[in-house]
Design a protein around this motif. Structure first.
Motif, short mmCIF file in Angstrom:
data_model
loop_
_atom_site.label_atom_id
_atom_site.label_comp_id
_atom_site.label_asym_id
_atom_site.label_seq_id
_atom_site.Cartn_x
_atom_site.Cartn_y
_atom_site.Cartn_z
N HIS A 77 -19.59 -11.75 -13.10
CA HIS A 77 -19.20 -12.80 -11.75
C HIS A 77 -20.85 -11.87 -11.27
CE1 HIS A 77 -15.25 -12.83 -12.69
NE2 HIS A 77 -15.27 -11.44 -12.94
N ALA A 78 -22.31 -11.86 -11.80
CA ALA A 78 -23.45 -11.09 -11.04
C ALA A 78 -23.95 -12.80 -10.71
CB ALA A 78 -24.28 -10.84 -12.49
N TYR A 79 -24.74 -12.36 -9.53
CA TYR A 79 -25.70 -13.41 -9.21
C TYR A 79 -27.37 -13.96 -9.81
CZ TYR A 79 -22.65 -14.34 -4.87
OH TYR A 79 -21.81 -14.21 -4.29
N ALA A 80 -27.15 -13.11 -10.64
CA ALA A 80 -28.59 -12.44 -11.16
C ALA A 80 -29.24 -11.14 -12.53
CB ALA A 80 -30.00 -12.08 -10.77
N ILE A 81 -28.91 -11.67 -13.54
CA ILE A 81 -29.30 -10.43 -14.15
C ILE A 81 -30.38 -10.15 -14.78
CG2 ILE A 81 -27.61 -11.15 -16.34
CD1 ILE A 81 -26.93 -8.90 -17.19
N GLY A 82 -30.89 -9.19 -15.21
CA GLY A 82 -32.43 -9.48 -15.92
C GLY A 82 -32.93 -8.06 -16.38
N ARG A 83 -33.66 -7.56 -17.60
CA ARG A 83 -34.57 -7.06 -17.42
C ARG A 83 -36.59 -6.68 -16.79
NH1 ARG A 83 -37.36 -5.54 -23.74
NH2 ARG A 83 -37.68 -3.47 -23.22
N ILE A 84 -36.00 -5.97 -16.10
CA ILE A 84 -37.23 -5.52 -14.24
C ILE A 84 -38.31 -4.99 -15.54
CG2 ILE A 84 -37.24 -4.66 -12.80
CD1 ILE A 84 -35.17 -6.56 -12.59
N ASP A 85 -38.28 -4.05 -16.16
CA ASP A 85 -39.49 -3.46 -16.60
C ASP A 85 -39.34 -2.90 -18.95
OD1 ASP A 85 -38.14 -1.28 -16.64
OD2 ASP A 85 -39.12 -0.97 -14.96
N ARG A 86 -39.90 -1.85 -18.69
CA ARG A 86 -39.53 -1.29 -20.48
C ARG A 86 -38.15 -0.67 -20.21
NH1 ARG A 86 -42.71 -1.06 -25.05
NH2 ARG A 86 -42.52 0.28 -26.55
N VAL A 87 -37.76 -0.31 -19.84
CA VAL A 87 -36.66 0.93 -19.67
C VAL A 87 -35.69 0.35 -18.90
CG1 VAL A 87 -37.82 2.44 -20.15
CG2 VAL A 87 -37.23 2.78 -18.18
N THR A 88 -35.72 -1.04 -17.85
CA THR A 88 -34.88 -1.18 -16.62
C THR A 88 -34.24 -2.08 -16.33
OG1 THR A 88 -36.54 0.63 -15.71
CG2 THR A 88 -34.79 -0.64 -13.87
N PHE A 89 -33.19 -1.96 -16.57
CA PHE A 89 -32.55 -3.83 -16.18
C PHE A 89 -31.73 -4.06 -14.71
CE2 PHE A 89 -32.50 -2.27 -20.49
CZ PHE A 89 -33.00 -3.76 -21.29
N GLY A 90 -31.65 -4.95 -14.20
CA GLY A 90 -31.17 -5.65 -12.79
C GLY A 90 -30.01 -6.48 -13.03
N VAL A 91 -29.54 -5.94 -12.20
CA VAL A 91 -27.92 -7.17 -11.72
C VAL A 91 -27.91 -7.08 -10.13
CG1 VAL A 91 -25.50 -7.01 -12.01
CG2 VAL A 91 -26.86 -6.35 -13.81
N LEU A 92 -27.54 -8.21 -9.54
CA LEU A 92 -27.01 -9.10 -7.83
C LEU A 92 -26.01 -9.67 -8.57
CD1 LEU A 92 -28.59 -8.92 -5.53
CD2 LEU A 92 -29.35 -11.30 -5.83
N ALA A 93 -24.92 -8.24 -7.84
CA ALA A 93 -24.12 -9.10 -7.76
C ALA A 93 -23.35 -8.64 -6.47
CB ALA A 93 -23.33 -8.29 -8.73
N PRO A 94 -21.57 -9.97 -6.07
CA PRO A 94 -21.01 -9.73 -4.86
C PRO A 94 -20.09 -8.31 -4.79
CG PRO A 94 -19.83 -11.47 -6.14
CD PRO A 94 -21.47 -10.72 -7.25
N PHE A 95 -20.62 -7.13 -4.51
CA PHE A 95 -20.36 -6.27 -4.52
C PHE A 95 -20.54 -5.32 -3.33
CE2 PHE A 95 -20.25 -5.75 -9.69
CZ PHE A 95 -19.62 -6.96 -9.88
N SER A 96 -19.34 -4.86 -3.05
CA SER A 96 -19.79 -4.21 -2.10
C SER A 96 -19.65 -2.42 -2.76
CB SER A 96 -18.58 -3.31 -1.36
OG SER A 96 -17.32 -2.48 -1.86
N GLU A 97 -20.08 -1.59 -1.94
CA GLU A 97 -20.73 -0.78 -2.21
C GLU A 97 -20.45 0.46 -3.11
OE1 GLU A 97 -22.19 4.21 -0.50
OE2 GLU A 97 -23.49 2.83 0.03
N GLU A 98 -18.69 0.64 -2.44
CA GLU A 98 -17.67 1.01 -4.17
C GLU A 98 -17.81 0.26 -4.88
OE1 GLU A 98 -12.91 2.76 -2.87
OE2 GLU A 98 -13.81 1.36 -1.44
N GLN A 99 -17.54 -1.28 -4.80
CA GLN A 99 -17.08 -1.87 -6.06
C GLN A 99 -18.31 -1.55 -6.79
OE1 GLN A 99 -16.91 -5.63 -3.50
NE2 GLN A 99 -15.25 -5.42 -4.26
N ALA A 100 -19.38 -1.82 -6.81
CA ALA A 100 -20.82 -1.92 -7.04
C ALA A 100 -21.08 0.02 -7.69
CB ALA A 100 -21.73 -1.66 -6.47
N GLU A 101 -20.64 0.85 -7.02
CA GLU A 101 -20.52 2.53 -7.71
C GLU A 101 -19.81 2.42 -9.11
OE1 GLU A 101 -20.70 7.03 -6.11
OE2 GLU A 101 -20.24 4.89 -4.04
#
Length: 202
Positions: A77-101
């Protein structure tokens, strides 16, 4: 909700690279409503700069593939997912802080378990930073702040999660401005990496 078929994909994982991730995240932020929460979640592989896995590129590539496969499987259900750098991956999703945690903690555990399933003696982990947006902003600055949470999680012992709220609370608790606190964390993490690199080479 995202499509990984674009040509601008990372060769190791098939995920969008940082530029494509930022574009998709920017589009999502432009459409964001103040009534719907959004969270940026960064997963950073807890590896050392000169570790065996980094020097042996194939094994290192296998490690990031495993992380990417786990994220792709569990991030429907992510809006975006990707490899940010050599060791880091990012996710942008419609989550509240509690849901994201909760999501971040589940993925942190899933990734750790995936490494153990591949090698029962594995101690590989990820540290996670969570930034929930109270209002839209520039994706570059938002990623910067989310990365500060990652640095804090690594400074707190790795294999854990740090949210922006927790980072702000720690700054208030210790009476240290946020920028100085995160600088202290970064120095500590870099020192740990340097020490492990020296041990690795001796």
């Amino acid at each position: 909700m995202f499509d990984n078929s674009l040509l601008d994909a990372d060769a190791d994982t098939g995920l969008p690279r940082r530029m494509e991730f930022e574009y998709r995240a920017h589009v999502s932020l432009m459409k964001a409503s103040s009534e719907r929460p959004l969270s940026i979640i960064l997963f950073s592989f807890d590896t050392e700069k000169l570790s065996v896995d980094v020097l042996l590129g194939m094994r290192y590539g296998d490690n990031v593939k495993l992380i990417a496969e786990t994220l792709r499987r569990e991030t429907k259900h992510a809006y975006a997912i990707g490899r940010i750098d050599r060791v880091t991956f990012g996710v942008l999703a419609p989550f509240s802080e509690e849901q994201a945690e909760q999501y971040a903690d589940k993925l942190r555990t899933d990734i750790k378990d995936a490494f153990i399933n591949r090698n029962p003696e594995s101690k590989k982990t990820v540290s996670v930073g969570v930034l929930t947006l109270s209002r839209p902003g520039q994706i570059e600055s938002l990623l910067h702040d989310a990365n500060l949470c990652v640095v804090a999680a690594k400074a707190w012992g790795r294999d854990c999660i740090c949210t922006w709220r927790q980072l702000e609370a720690k700054s208030i608790e210790q009476g240290i401005p946020l920028n100085l606190l995160t600088m202290e964390y970064k120095i500590r993490v870099d020192a740990e990496i340097m020490a492990s690199n020296v041990a690795f080479q001796t």
